[in-house]
Motif scaffolding. Structure first.
Motif, PDB file in Angstrom:
ATOM      1  N   ARG A  73      33.118  56.973   4.944  1.00 23.24           N
ATOM      2  CA  ARG A  73      32.045  56.825   5.942  1.00 23.24           C
ATOM      3  C   ARG A  73      30.910  57.803   5.636  1.00 23.24           C
ATOM      4  O   ARG A  73      31.152  58.934   5.195  1.00 23.24           O
ATOM      5  CB  ARG A  73      32.582  57.107   7.343  1.00 23.24           C
ATOM      6  CG  ARG A  73      33.824  56.300   7.706  1.00 23.24           C
ATOM      7  CD  ARG A  73      33.497  54.867   8.037  1.00 23.24           C
ATOM      8  NE  ARG A  73      34.726  54.068   8.182  1.00 23.24           N
ATOM      9  CZ  ARG A  73      34.734  52.791   8.535  1.00 23.24           C
ATOM     10  NH1 ARG A  73      33.602  52.144   8.755  1.00 23.24           N
ATOM     11  NH2 ARG A  73      35.865  52.135   8.641  1.00 23.24           N
ATOM     12  N   ALA A  75      29.210  59.586   7.585  1.00 23.52           N
ATOM     13  CA  ALA A  75      29.360  60.840   8.335  1.00 23.52           C
ATOM     14  C   ALA A  75      30.355  61.764   7.635  1.00 23.52           C
ATOM     15  O   ALA A  75      30.139  62.981   7.544  1.00 23.52           O
ATOM     16  CB  ALA A  75      29.827  60.555   9.760  1.00 23.52           C
ATOM     17  N   ASP A  76      31.448  61.196   7.133  1.00 25.20           N
ATOM     18  CA  ASP A  76      32.468  62.013   6.471  1.00 25.20           C
ATOM     19  C   ASP A  76      31.943  62.573   5.151  1.00 25.20           C
ATOM     20  O   ASP A  76      32.270  63.706   4.784  1.00 25.20           O
ATOM     21  CB  ASP A  76      33.731  61.182   6.220  1.00 25.20           C
ATOM     22  CG  ASP A  76      34.426  60.815   7.522  1.00 25.20           C
ATOM     23  OD1 ASP A  76      34.249  61.553   8.511  1.00 25.20           O
ATOM     24  OD2 ASP A  76      35.116  59.781   7.553  1.00 25.20           O
ATOM     25  N   ALA A  78      28.788  63.256   4.439  1.00 25.91           N
ATOM     26  CA  ALA A  78      27.812  64.309   4.752  1.00 25.91           C
ATOM     27  C   ALA A  78      28.502  65.594   5.194  1.00 25.91           C
ATOM     28  O   ALA A  78      27.990  66.694   4.971  1.00 25.91           O
ATOM     29  CB  ALA A  78      26.858  63.833   5.845  1.00 25.91           C
ATOM     30  N   ARG A 103      26.336  56.335  11.376  1.00 25.50           N
ATOM     31  CA  ARG A 103      26.927  57.044  10.218  1.00 25.50           C
ATOM     32  C   ARG A 103      28.446  57.118  10.311  1.00 25.50           C
ATOM     33  O   ARG A 103      29.126  57.255   9.300  1.00 25.50           O
ATOM     34  CB  ARG A 103      26.332  58.456  10.102  1.00 25.50           C
ATOM     35  CG  ARG A 103      24.870  58.481   9.711  1.00 25.50           C
ATOM     36  CD  ARG A 103      24.414  59.881   9.311  1.00 25.50           C
ATOM     37  NE  ARG A 103      24.463  60.832  10.393  1.00 25.50           N
ATOM     38  CZ  ARG A 103      23.468  61.075  11.248  1.00 25.50           C
ATOM     39  NH1 ARG A 103      22.336  60.401  11.150  1.00 25.50           N
ATOM     40  NH2 ARG A 103      23.591  61.991  12.193  1.00 25.50           N
ATOM     41  N   ASN A 104      28.983  57.043  11.549  1.00 24.62           N
ATOM     42  CA  ASN A 104      30.440  57.038  11.707  1.00 24.62           C
ATOM     43  C   ASN A 104      31.061  55.710  11.295  1.00 24.62           C
ATOM     44  O   ASN A 104      32.273  55.618  11.121  1.00 24.62           O
ATOM     45  CB  ASN A 104      30.817  57.336  13.165  1.00 24.62           C
ATOM     46  CG  ASN A 104      30.933  58.833  13.427  1.00 24.62           C
ATOM     47  OD1 ASN A 104      31.169  59.621  12.506  1.00 24.62           O
ATOM     48  ND2 ASN A 104      30.778  59.230  14.674  1.00 24.62           N
TER      49      ASN A 104
END
Lengths: 328, 167
Positions: A73, A75-76, A78, A103-104
């Motif tokens: 993902r 988010a992960d 980043a 982003r999640n």
């Protein structure tokens, strides 16, 4: 339109499930694809759900690089400690894209394969060569604030919307692809196409080609990187212009420089001309200006986006200035 | 084509049969009757449909229900413990962080997610040091909440509420 939904347990069966269909799509985060299903921009016969594939890991490679699974993902990625420490350009690009909730969901592979946000492409009532080849381009002569100044054609002036891909272009990322004929590696800068006379093809991939991972080569010690994004709102907006810059300066001289531009072309635009001008030159503002001017000599702005030329110039000079200051 | 899925929604297990085209948002609202998440833009731009999906804040209008079989969903209605509201909900009431209230369930779920992300040390686009600790400044709150629109314009008090909710 209804579609046949299939879950794939492994990459090979995902590709097998997608092979032989004209209208097929892989479903990952869904944040672009599901929107397009609703808008009627795409109506696949088969949707292959790849969210269950074991491609959600970030792995440190023996050479010091990083392998990013296709379903990691945004988010992960980043938030990953190695990305934050060694590839700030990528962390910053990811964090400047979309919203926290998106982003999640959004994935690495899906981010690369997202489609343009050209308003005419997304509006079924207007002609668009990308959506319906041969119907014409409504953007030319229309609203072009978000459109291309580099590498466009008489058939399409759309821009690629990704921030992440721009950072990856500057990092010389390599994309691993699994297709009907087996595995291959595509340099990220060659994944996306310029529109030419086939603007309906965003990338060099076939419909059943599955991105499985993206490799980032290690950066030599002393290399600095950053991402600068200019947009109409402070947050949750696509780039008017963005710059991913990677720079290594030794004794005031540019040893290594890599510049990629977002928001200006049909693909993440690697500014090779600027890089060639700058390599082995003094790391000063005069050289930065000369370099980006060489790149922008090829710019062909449209009626509504001439501002992007000076905006790109200033964004690049400011990014390089900041990176070179860090290295004095 | 239909698919059978099972969701755990606000602590209750729910089995349902969905057309494969059904979004998670429609499955929650129409299939389960969980109407806290709202359908605002239905295109991923407003954040009114935000829930916590397997513990993380997500929009539900661009997720297909069939792809989330077995998921745990917590909506704004499921954040309270009995009559005791979640601290973020209390803060929204205390700070008057709403006018019409339509976006509020999404705002609240997003804020709960934001506070978890900050507690985990995840940086945002405005965090100066990517590798350092995160301080929940007002700039951080504004950046992290940018996926939730409020057409009434209660943003100033929403920032206050998120800040209070972190305590």
């Amino acid at each position: 339109m209804p579609f046949d939904y299939r879950r794939a347990p492994d990459p090979e069966s995902a590709v097998a499930a997608a092979t032989g269909w004209a209208g097929v799509a892989f479903l990952a985060g869904g944040t672009n694809l599901v929107d397009h299903l609703k808008l009627g921009l795409t109506s696949p016969e088969v949707l292959v759900d790849i969210t269950g594939l074991p491609l959600d890991e970030v792995e440190e490679l023996p050479d010091g690089g990083l392998r990013i699974g296709a379903t990691v993902r945004n988010a992960d990625l980043a938030a990953h400690p190695v990305v934050r420490r060694d590839y700030p350009v990528l962390a910053r690009a990811l964090l400047s894209g979309a919203s926290g909730q998106i982003r999640n969901l959004a994935t690495t592979g899906g981010n690369l394969l997202q489609r343009t946000r050209c308003v005419y492409f997304q509006d079924l009532t207007t002609p668009c060569n990308k959506r319906e080849p041969g119907t014409g381009c409504s953007a030319i002569g229309g609203y072009t604030r978000h459109h291309a100044i580099l590498g466009a054609s008489a058939h399409c002036v759309a821009t690629h919307p990704s921030d992440m891909a721009v950072a990856m272009a500057a990092l010389d990322a390599q994309v691993a692809v699994l297709g009907t004929g087996g595995r291959r590696v595509v340099p990220l800068v060659e994944l996306h196409r310029l529109p030419g006379d086939e603007p309906h093809r965003d990338t060099v991939l076939a419909p059943s080609d599955l991105i499985t991972s993206v490799d980032l080569p290690p950066l030599p010690p002393g290399t600095r990187s950053l991402y600068r994004k200019v947009r109409d709102r402070a947050s949750f907006a696509f780039a008017l212009v963005s710059v991913a810059a990677v720079l290594r300066v030794e004794d005031g001289v540019v040893e290594d420089v890599r510049i990629a531009l977002g928001g200006v072309a049909h693909k993440p635009w690697r500014a090779r001309r600027a890089e060639d001008v700058l390599r082995r030159e003094p790391a000063d503002e005069e050289a930065f200006r000369r370099a980006i001017d060489a790149e922008l000599a090829g710019a062909a702005p449209l009626e509504g986006n001439g501002f992007k030329v000076p905006l790109t110039r200033n964004a690049v000079v400011s990014a390089l200035r900041e990176l070179s200051r860090e290295q004095r | 084509m239909d698919g059978d899925i099972e969701l755990r929604v606000d602590g209750r297990r729910r089995r349902l049969r969905v057309d494969t085209r059904t979004t998670l948002l429609d499955a929650l609202r129409d299939g389960v009757g969980a109407t806290a998440p709202k359908k605002g833009c239905d295109h991923g731009q407003c954040g009114a449909c935000t829930v916590l999906l397997d513990g993380r804040r997500v929009i539900t209008c661009l997720a297909l229900a069939v792809a989330h079989d077995g998921a745990e969903v917590v909506t704004a209605a499921g954040l309270a413990r009995g009559d005791r509201l979640h601290p973020v909900q209390e803060a929204f009431l205390e700070r008057d962080a709403l006018q019409c209230g339509f976006c509020t369930p999404g705002q609240v779920c997003s804020a709960v997610g934001v506070l978890d992300e900050v507690a985990a040390g995840h940086p945002s686009a405005v965090t100066a040091d990517l590798t350092g600790p995160v301080e929940l400044t007002d700039d951080e709150i504004r950046e992290r909440m940018s996926g939730n629109l409020c057409r009434c314009g209660a943003y100033v008090t929403i920032v206050d509420a998120v800040r209070d909710g972190a305590r």
